[in-house]
Design an enzyme around this catalytic site. Structure first.
Site, PDB file in Angstrom:
ATOM      1  N   ASP A 192       0.854  -1.185   0.000  1.00  0.00           N
ATOM      2  CA  ASP A 192       0.000   0.000   0.000  1.00  0.00           C
ATOM      3  C   ASP A 192       0.890   1.234   0.000  1.00  0.00           C
ATOM      4  O   ASP A 192       1.849   1.319   0.768  1.00  0.00           O
ATOM      5  CB  ASP A 192      -0.885   0.000   1.257  1.00  0.00           C
ATOM      6  CG  ASP A 192      -1.752   1.245   1.336  1.00  0.00           C
ATOM      7  OD1 ASP A 192      -2.700   1.356   0.531  1.00  0.00           O
ATOM      8  OD2 ASP A 192      -1.478   2.111   2.198  1.00  0.00           O
ATOM      9  N   GLU A 233      -0.754  -1.464  -6.204  1.00  0.00           N
ATOM     10  CA  GLU A 233      -1.952  -0.785  -6.662  1.00  0.00           C
ATOM     11  C   GLU A 233      -1.716  -0.290  -8.077  1.00  0.00           C
ATOM     12  O   GLU A 233      -0.636   0.173  -8.408  1.00  0.00           O
ATOM     13  CB  GLU A 233      -2.286   0.459  -5.827  1.00  0.00           C
ATOM     14  CG  GLU A 233      -1.826   0.423  -4.442  1.00  0.00           C
ATOM     15  CD  GLU A 233      -2.125   1.724  -3.714  1.00  0.00           C
ATOM     16  OE1 GLU A 233      -3.009   2.483  -4.130  1.00  0.00           O
ATOM     17  OE2 GLU A 233      -1.447   1.954  -2.711  1.00  0.00           O
ATOM     18  N   ASP A 262      -2.998   1.142   7.112  1.00  0.00           N
ATOM     19  CA  ASP A 262      -2.209   0.862   5.898  1.00  0.00           C
ATOM     20  C   ASP A 262      -1.940  -0.637   5.747  1.00  0.00           C
ATOM     21  O   ASP A 262      -1.901  -1.168   4.639  1.00  0.00           O
ATOM     22  CB  ASP A 262      -0.874   1.621   5.929  1.00  0.00           C
ATOM     23  CG  ASP A 262      -1.077   3.130   5.871  1.00  0.00           C
ATOM     24  OD1 ASP A 262      -2.193   3.553   5.494  1.00  0.00           O
ATOM     25  OD2 ASP A 262      -0.138   3.880   6.210  1.00  0.00           O
TER      26      ASP A 262
END
Ligand SMILES: [Zn+2]
Length: 387
Positions: free
Chosen positions: A197, A279, A362
């Site tokens: 993340d 991501e 997170d």
């Protein structure tokens, strides 16, 4: 895979003064010629290398460049127009009619006197064992110019250097950027995924709970922002120069931090036989838009850099990388899958309103990214398993 290895020229004290003057004059001559060729490309509309050569070659040669250098100058100009076109098409300069795009389209591309210049093996030859290069200049050939780099860089150069090298002057130091072609390593079938993340307080957090806060990077950025505010008010030439220097230093520091973080994440994934789930950064601008615009561009640039460092280090070690849709990863419970804004009572905490699972926000997001990686990999590799 292509990789650029950067080494610094390290002339002897006797060579230094001459080398600097001659290299500077060479870059200036190349970029003067490039500006001429660029105007020619702009006015004739012939921006492709072959067509442009017909218009500009003779005049470029007449400016004291050898045949090889002249061709490289023309190719550099043609490549710059290709890149500009691609950037416009990708929307990187804004939509049609935007001020930025109009500015870019309304005049020829300009090259700074010190802009990088590509050299092929005939203009710049490497004696890697001896640690020297011999380089063509407008004042003849400079021989036995030493260069320095890390042991890993030198090893990569010795094994894989191929093609062109760029001569670059940065902050009064001379560098060569050498293109290396690294053979592809076959991707190991991953046994699970490490989710990553990306964020502002913690630059990267993994699903294992490792938080990489990039010690000092945010502090440096903050200090520089303050300095920028003070200096911008002055707007003198020396203030501008100082700002530029600071910005470069900050960028180097950020790149260095990103390299270290990427290395640790890839090493951990390789050690445990897992792949890496990242991501998909397409939406990152929107996601961070809540904050000041300047910070957004800075961070989105830095996120992309970290992502690309991870991707290339992973590729070199045969570690699988998958990009996943990050939507709702911060609001979704990684234990039960419950999605709720209220799961995230503060920036740092995640606490599921349905099952009670609690974790650093997170880390929870990274765990969601990891499981999306597993699912995504299964879908995209179902055919391999069936075969
Ligand atoms: Zn839950």
């Amino acid at each position: 895979m292509k990789l650029v290895v950067q080494v610094r020229l390290w002339p002897t004290p006797e060579q230094a003064a001459v080398l600097e003057a001659v290299l500077e004059a060479t870059l200036r001559a190349c970029n003067d010629a490039a500006n001429f060729a660029s105007v020619t490309a702009f006015t004739t509309g012939d921006r492709r290398e072959y067509a442009l050569r017909k218009h500009a070659y003779r005049e470029v040669r007449a400016r004291g460049l050898g045949a090889q250098a002249a061709q490289h100058v023309i190719k550099k100009v043609a490549d710059a127009y290709t890149t500009l076109k691609a950037n416009i098409r990708a929307g990187n300069l804004g939509s049609e009619g935007s001020a930025r795009r109009r500015r870019a389209e309304s005049k020829p591309i300009a090259f700074r006197a010190g802009a990088a210049q590509p050299f092929d093996d005939r203009c710049l030859s490497w004696q890697i064992d001896a640690g020297t290069v011999s380089i063509w200049t407008t004042a003849g050939r400079l021989k036995n110019v030493a260069f320095v780099g890390s042991p890993e860089q030198l090893r990569t150069l010795a094994l894989y250097r191929k093609g062109e090298s760029d001569l670059v002057c940065r902050d009064g130091m001379w560098f060569l950027y050498a293109t290396c072609e690294i053979p592809d390593v076959p991707v190991t079938k991953p046994n699970g995924f490490v989710g990553v993340d990306l964020g502002i307080a913690n630059i990267a957090t993994t699903s294992d709970g490792a938080r990489h806060c990039g010690k000092g990077l945010n502090a440096v950025r903050h200090r520089n922002r303050e300095l920028r505010r003070r200096l911008q008010a002055k707007a003198t030439t020396s203030a501008k120069r100082l700002l530029k220097k600071r910005r470069r230093k900050e960028a180097r520091f950020a790149a260095d931090t990103n390299h270290r973080i990427a290395k640790r994440i890839v090493t951990e994934a390789e050690r445990t036989g897992r792949g890496i789930a990242l991501e998909d950064l397409g939406g990152i601008r929107d996601r961070v838009r809540l904050r000041k615009p300047q910070r957004v561009t800075l961070h989105s640039w830095s996120f992309h850099q970290l992502g690309s460092f991870i991707a290339y280090k992973a590729a070199r070690h045969g570690v699988a990388v998958i990009h996943v849709d990050p939507a709702y990863t911060s609001q979704t419970c990684s234990a039960c899958g419950h999605v709720d804004k209220a799961n995230r009572p503060s920036q740092a905490t995640f606490s599921c309103t349905s099952c009670g699972f609690a974790e650093h926000a997170d880390v929870n997001a990274a765990r969601n990214i990891a499981s999306r990686g597993v699912a995504g990999w299964a879908v995209s590799h179902a055919a391999d398993d069936a075969a």
